[in-house]
Write a protein that holds these residues in place. Structure first.
Motif, PDB file in Angstrom:
ATOM      1  N   ARG A 143      94.025  47.562  37.026  1.00 36.74           N
ATOM      2  CA  ARG A 143      94.302  47.716  35.590  1.00 36.74           C
ATOM      3  C   ARG A 143      94.807  46.406  34.992  1.00 36.74           C
ATOM      4  O   ARG A 143      94.428  46.034  33.879  1.00 36.74           O
ATOM      5  CB  ARG A 143      95.314  48.834  35.374  1.00 36.74           C
ATOM      6  CG  ARG A 143      94.741  50.215  35.716  1.00 36.74           C
ATOM      7  CD  ARG A 143      95.779  51.284  35.630  1.00 36.74           C
ATOM      8  NE  ARG A 143      96.156  51.503  34.227  1.00 36.74           N
ATOM      9  CZ  ARG A 143      97.138  52.312  33.873  1.00 36.74           C
ATOM     10  NH1 ARG A 143      97.857  52.946  34.771  1.00 36.74           N
ATOM     11  NH2 ARG A 143      97.425  52.465  32.591  1.00 36.74           N
ATOM     12  N   MET A 144      95.656  45.699  35.705  1.00 40.23           N
ATOM     13  CA  MET A 144      96.187  44.427  35.224  1.00 40.23           C
ATOM     14  C   MET A 144      95.057  43.415  35.063  1.00 40.23           C
ATOM     15  O   MET A 144      95.016  42.673  34.076  1.00 40.23           O
ATOM     16  CB  MET A 144      97.245  43.896  36.193  1.00 40.23           C
ATOM     17  CG  MET A 144      97.866  42.605  35.728  1.00 40.23           C
ATOM     18  SD  MET A 144      98.711  42.776  34.155  1.00 40.23           S
ATOM     19  CE  MET A 144     100.306  43.278  34.696  1.00 40.23           C
ATOM     20  N   GLU A 145      94.134  43.384  36.007  1.00 41.88           N
ATOM     21  CA  GLU A 145      92.995  42.473  35.909  1.00 41.88           C
ATOM     22  C   GLU A 145      92.167  42.777  34.662  1.00 41.88           C
ATOM     23  O   GLU A 145      91.727  41.863  33.956  1.00 41.88           O
ATOM     24  CB  GLU A 145      92.128  42.569  37.165  1.00 41.88           C
ATOM     25  CG  GLU A 145      92.753  41.918  38.370  1.00 41.88           C
ATOM     26  CD  GLU A 145      91.933  42.139  39.643  1.00 41.88           C
ATOM     27  OE1 GLU A 145      90.765  42.580  39.546  1.00 41.88           O
ATOM     28  OE2 GLU A 145      92.477  41.862  40.727  1.00 41.88           O
ATOM     29  N   ARG A 146      91.953  44.064  34.384  1.00 39.59           N
ATOM     30  CA  ARG A 146      91.196  44.441  33.183  1.00 39.59           C
ATOM     31  C   ARG A 146      91.916  43.996  31.919  1.00 39.59           C
ATOM     32  O   ARG A 146      91.305  43.471  30.987  1.00 39.59           O
ATOM     33  CB  ARG A 146      90.966  45.963  33.145  1.00 39.59           C
ATOM     34  CG  ARG A 146      89.860  46.432  34.052  1.00 39.59           C
ATOM     35  CD  ARG A 146      89.376  47.833  33.700  1.00 39.59           C
ATOM     36  NE  ARG A 146      90.430  48.802  33.485  1.00 39.59           N
ATOM     37  CZ  ARG A 146      90.833  49.709  34.377  1.00 39.59           C
ATOM     38  NH1 ARG A 146      90.281  49.772  35.554  1.00 39.59           N
ATOM     39  NH2 ARG A 146      91.793  50.560  34.071  1.00 39.59           N
ATOM     40  N   VAL A 147      93.228  44.189  31.884  1.00 37.03           N
ATOM     41  CA  VAL A 147      94.012  43.779  30.719  1.00 37.03           C
ATOM     42  C   VAL A 147      93.926  42.265  30.541  1.00 37.03           C
ATOM     43  O   VAL A 147      93.705  41.768  29.422  1.00 37.03           O
ATOM     44  CB  VAL A 147      95.488  44.232  30.863  1.00 37.03           C
ATOM     45  CG1 VAL A 147      96.371  43.584  29.815  1.00 37.03           C
ATOM     46  CG2 VAL A 147      95.586  45.753  30.788  1.00 37.03           C
ATOM     47  N   GLU A 148      94.073  41.517  31.621  1.00 37.13           N
ATOM     48  CA  GLU A 148      94.000  40.061  31.534  1.00 37.13           C
ATOM     49  C   GLU A 148      92.632  39.602  31.043  1.00 37.13           C
ATOM     50  O   GLU A 148      92.539  38.674  30.234  1.00 37.13           O
ATOM     51  CB  GLU A 148      94.305  39.444  32.900  1.00 37.13           C
ATOM     52  CG  GLU A 148      95.767  39.546  33.295  1.00 37.13           C
ATOM     53  CD  GLU A 148      96.037  39.082  34.718  1.00 37.13           C
ATOM     54  OE1 GLU A 148      95.079  39.016  35.541  1.00 37.13           O
ATOM     55  OE2 GLU A 148      97.205  38.802  35.030  1.00 37.13           O
ATOM     56  N   ARG A 149      91.572  40.252  31.523  1.00 38.90           N
ATOM     57  CA  ARG A 149      90.221  39.881  31.069  1.00 38.90           C
ATOM     58  C   ARG A 149      90.048  40.183  29.584  1.00 38.90           C
ATOM     59  O   ARG A 149      89.510  39.381  28.831  1.00 38.90           O
ATOM     60  CB  ARG A 149      89.158  40.624  31.885  1.00 38.90           C
ATOM     61  CG  ARG A 149      88.840  39.969  33.216  1.00 38.90           C
ATOM     62  CD  ARG A 149      87.556  40.504  33.819  1.00 38.90           C
ATOM     63  NE  ARG A 149      87.495  41.961  33.861  1.00 38.90           N
ATOM     64  CZ  ARG A 149      87.815  42.702  34.916  1.00 38.90           C
ATOM     65  NH1 ARG A 149      88.222  42.139  36.039  1.00 38.90           N
ATOM     66  NH2 ARG A 149      87.721  44.015  34.865  1.00 38.90           N
ATOM     67  N   ARG A 150      90.539  41.339  29.140  1.00 39.17           N
ATOM     68  CA  ARG A 150      90.400  41.710  27.728  1.00 39.17           C
ATOM     69  C   ARG A 150      91.179  40.756  26.821  1.00 39.17           C
ATOM     70  O   ARG A 150      90.759  40.467  25.705  1.00 39.17           O
ATOM     71  CB  ARG A 150      90.889  43.145  27.502  1.00 39.17           C
ATOM     72  CG  ARG A 150      89.924  44.174  28.018  1.00 39.17           C
ATOM     73  CD  ARG A 150      90.418  45.568  27.733  1.00 39.17           C
ATOM     74  NE  ARG A 150      89.534  46.536  28.344  1.00 39.17           N
ATOM     75  CZ  ARG A 150      89.830  47.816  28.485  1.00 39.17           C
ATOM     76  NH1 ARG A 150      90.997  48.272  28.066  1.00 39.17           N
ATOM     77  NH2 ARG A 150      88.967  48.627  29.023  1.00 39.17           N
TER      78      ARG A 150
END
Length: 73
Positions: free
Chosen positions: A60-67
């Protein structure tokens, strides 16, 4: 022979009593070990569950960072 019996029989009775106590102690130890194994299995399951949750947080953190464009894709 009677004199020998008077000496040997009490010793054998003491040995038999000690063996009885040892058997009882061993049974208690086996029961305790069973309970420890059951609890350890539960702890392992909990650790595995926590590890899965942490993996989900990482994803989830990776997705947030990408967004937010905080990391390169």
């Amino acid at each position: 022979m009677s004199e020998m019996t008077e000496i040997v029989v009490p010793v054998l009775q003491k040995i038999q009593a000690q063996l009885g106590r040892i058997e009882t102690d061993m049974a208690n130890i086996k029961e305790d070990m069973h309970h420890i194994k059951v609890r350890l299995t539960g702890l392992e399951a909990n650790v595995n569950s926590l590890n899965r949750r942490m993996d989900n947080f990482d994803q989830r953190m990776e997705r947030v960072e990408r967004r937010l464009e905080l990391v390169e894709v």
